[in-house]
Design a protein around this motif. Structure first.
Motif, PDB file in Angstrom:
ATOM      1  N   GLU A  17       7.899  53.964  30.405  1.00  0.00           N
ATOM      2  CA  GLU A  17       7.362  54.712  31.552  1.00  0.00           C
ATOM      3  C   GLU A  17       7.350  56.221  31.239  1.00  0.00           C
ATOM      4  OE1 GLU A  17       6.486  54.079  35.303  1.00  0.00           O
ATOM      5  OE2 GLU A  17       8.415  54.723  36.179  1.00  0.00           O
ATOM      6  N   LYS A  93       8.646  60.824  38.868  1.00  0.00           N
ATOM      7  CA  LYS A  93       9.248  59.668  38.181  1.00  0.00           C
ATOM      8  C   LYS A  93       9.930  60.142  36.896  1.00  0.00           C
ATOM      9  CE  LYS A  93       5.770  56.454  39.845  1.00  0.00           C
ATOM     10  NZ  LYS A  93       4.441  55.997  39.536  1.00  0.00           N
ATOM     11  N   GLU A 256       8.246  53.724  48.279  1.00  0.00           N
ATOM     12  CA  GLU A 256       8.462  53.450  46.846  1.00  0.00           C
ATOM     13  C   GLU A 256       9.312  52.194  46.607  1.00  0.00           C
ATOM     14  OE1 GLU A 256       7.771  55.688  43.730  1.00  0.00           O
ATOM     15  OE2 GLU A 256       6.129  55.635  45.158  1.00  0.00           O
ATOM     16  N   ARG A 259       7.814  49.701  44.171  1.00  0.00           N
ATOM     17  CA  ARG A 259       7.851  50.086  42.746  1.00  0.00           C
ATOM     18  C   ARG A 259       9.288  49.987  42.200  1.00  0.00           C
ATOM     19  NH1 ARG A 259       9.202  54.448  39.837  1.00  0.00           N
ATOM     20  NH2 ARG A 259       9.611  55.770  41.634  1.00  0.00           N
ATOM     21  N   LYS A 262      10.440  46.295  41.846  1.00  0.00           N
ATOM     22  CA  LYS A 262       9.397  45.347  41.393  1.00  0.00           C
ATOM     23  C   LYS A 262       9.931  44.256  40.455  1.00  0.00           C
ATOM     24  CE  LYS A 262       7.275  47.860  37.473  1.00  0.00           C
ATOM     25  NZ  LYS A 262       8.500  48.578  37.098  1.00  0.00           N
ATOM     26  N   ALA A 272       7.538  45.093  48.183  1.00  0.00           N
ATOM     27  CA  ALA A 272       6.137  45.522  48.156  1.00  0.00           C
ATOM     28  C   ALA A 272       5.535  45.454  49.560  1.00  0.00           C
ATOM     29  CB  ALA A 272       5.352  44.647  47.184  1.00  0.00           C
ATOM     30  N   SER A 275       6.890  48.327  51.684  1.00  0.00           N
ATOM     31  CA  SER A 275       6.215  49.598  51.365  1.00  0.00           C
ATOM     32  C   SER A 275       4.810  49.639  51.967  1.00  0.00           C
ATOM     33  CB  SER A 275       6.146  49.798  49.851  1.00  0.00           C
ATOM     34  OG  SER A 275       7.439  50.011  49.352  1.00  0.00           O
TER      35      SER A 275
END
Ligand code: SF4
Ligand code: SF4
Length: 404
Positions: A17, A93, A256, A259, A262, A272, A275
């Motif tokens: 990432e 992030k 968030e 994410r 996840k 999910a 959110s």
């Protein structure tokens, strides 16, 4: 930007990432122009481009130092740089990853460790935070002026509507907001009641996890997140159509959850969904017929859009258009994209910079001679209140009959 990640992180989820984000940065430096800490300190390493470079060095195997940690600590995580960046660099992030790596490698001094631990042990827990705040409020009249401003005066709780409507929405009570200003969510419930929407507080929900998340305790943050999902899930299954956020700091984190969780086999899908259902109050009202909320009395208001609303959630200009539509007169505010210095626990951990930002922010907010300052996040509200010359309120209180 070319990267050459070190072995220890190269083949990890975090490493992939970070690498992806670093590669999008073209090092143009546009972001420095809107970074509050770069503006105040004028040091490249106190701007986003410099911080990105510091994080890249750590990812490439350099040993971080106290100085690296300090430059990352001074970042407000206001995400103003993300809004400015033409290449879409996901700085927020990246700085989370950078802070985690640096904190694993650089030990903080004893005072900082105690301070950060104490914040994590007290603030997310209303049963610990509320009695301490009440003690401070009792002692307030005896405190020296400088300390007095740090303790917000007590705000009385107000009544929730009892009518049951077909349309149901959940609301996040959060952790510090009910202690500092319990009237905000009650005002929201009354305003939504007038739109024939019932608002419910799920038992067992609490802190959104933002505080732990920003104090580099990601696993602790996930515990709070899972607890909220467990508390909300039966109501979601029963048809709750949204989860309303009245504190934009919490909203930006709950949006968030999907994410962050996840890869969690038990919570990924639910996170999910949570959110997806999460909306700032302004996003809810934007889609409703709000004509019946028009107040009898219009006021001149300076609105401070919190960073977590305008940069974090990218909800820009919505509160302002709702207030204008309802007849409020909006005082012009210069540099409204800049942070007020509250930024979660920043005003406690970086008081000097936070005060400088607060002074500049209040000057800009009060220049247009408003009767009131309104905002959308309890942290900003409490921080602005410490020095404002006019009352500071949550904007929903302006829509609520009997207040504003
Ligand atoms: S983060 Fe964006 S604006 Fe800043 S240097 Fe990189 S590409 Fe340029
Ligand atoms: S998040 Fe805010 S303080 Fe941090 S680098 Fe970006 S603009 Fe600067």
């Amino acid at each position: 930007m070319q990267t050459n990640l070190a072995e220890f992180i190269k083949n990890t989820e975090q490493g992939r990432e970070a690498d992806r984000i670093l590669r999008t940065c073209v090092h143009c430096g546009f972001c420095n122009a809107t970074c509050p800490t770069f503006q105040l300190l004028g040091d490249e390493l106190d701007g986003p481009r410099g911080r990105i470079y510091l994080i890249k060095q750590v990812l490439e195997g350099d040993q971080p130092t106290r100085k690296t940690q300090l430059h990352l600590d001074r970042c407000l995580t206001c995400i103003n740089c993300e809004t400015t960046c033409p290449s879409g660099v996901e700085y927020g992030k990246l700085v989370d990853i950078g802070r985690e790596l640096v904190d694993e490698r650089v030990e903080r001094g004893l005072f900082e460790r105690i301070q950060r631990r104490a914040l994590r042990l007290v603030m997310p827990y209303p049963r610990r935070f509320t009695p301490l705040l009440r003690l401070g409020q009792l002692a307030r009249p005896l405190l020296p002026r400088v300390l007095k401003t740090k303790v917000p005066p007590r705000v009385a709780a107000t009544a929730w509507p009892s009518t049951a409507h077909k349309r149901i929405m959940l609301i996040l009570e959060g952790c510090v907001q009910p202690a500092i200003d319990p009237a905000i969510n009650a005002a929201t419930a009354r305003v939504l009641d007038r739109l024939e929407i019932s608002v419910i507080r799920a038992q067992g929900a609490g802190c959104c996890g933002a505080l732990s998340h920003h104090l580099t305790a990601p696993e602790e943050a996930k515990v709070f997140m899972r607890r909220n999902i467990d508390a909300w899930w039966p109501h979601i299954e029963a048809g709750a159509e949204a989860i309303v956020m009245t504190a934009s700091g919490c909203g930006s984190v709950v949006k968030e959850y999907g994410r962050i969780l996840k890869d969690d086999p038990d919570y990924g899908e639910k996170a999910a969904k949570v959110s997806e259902l999460t909306k700032d109050l302004s996003e809810i009202l934007r889609d409703e017929d709000i004509s019946r909320l028009k107040p009898q009395k219009s006021r001149r208001v300076a609105f401070h859009p919190p960073c977590t609303l305008q940069h974090g959630q990218r909800v820009q200009g919505v509160v302002e258009s709702i207030l204008s539509e309802l007849g409020f007169e909006l005082a012009p505010v210069t540099d409204s994209h800049l942070c007020c210095g509250s930024a979660g626990t920043y005003s406690i951990l970086q008081p000097r910079l936070a005060q400088q930002l607060l002074n500049g922010k209040l000057e800009n907010l009060q220049k247009g001679e408003p009767e009131l300052i309104a905002t959308a996040n309890i942290g900003c509200l409490a921080h602005l209140q410490t020095k404002a010359k006019v009352p500071v309120v949550h904007w929903v209180e302006l829509l609520d009959t009997g207040r504003g």
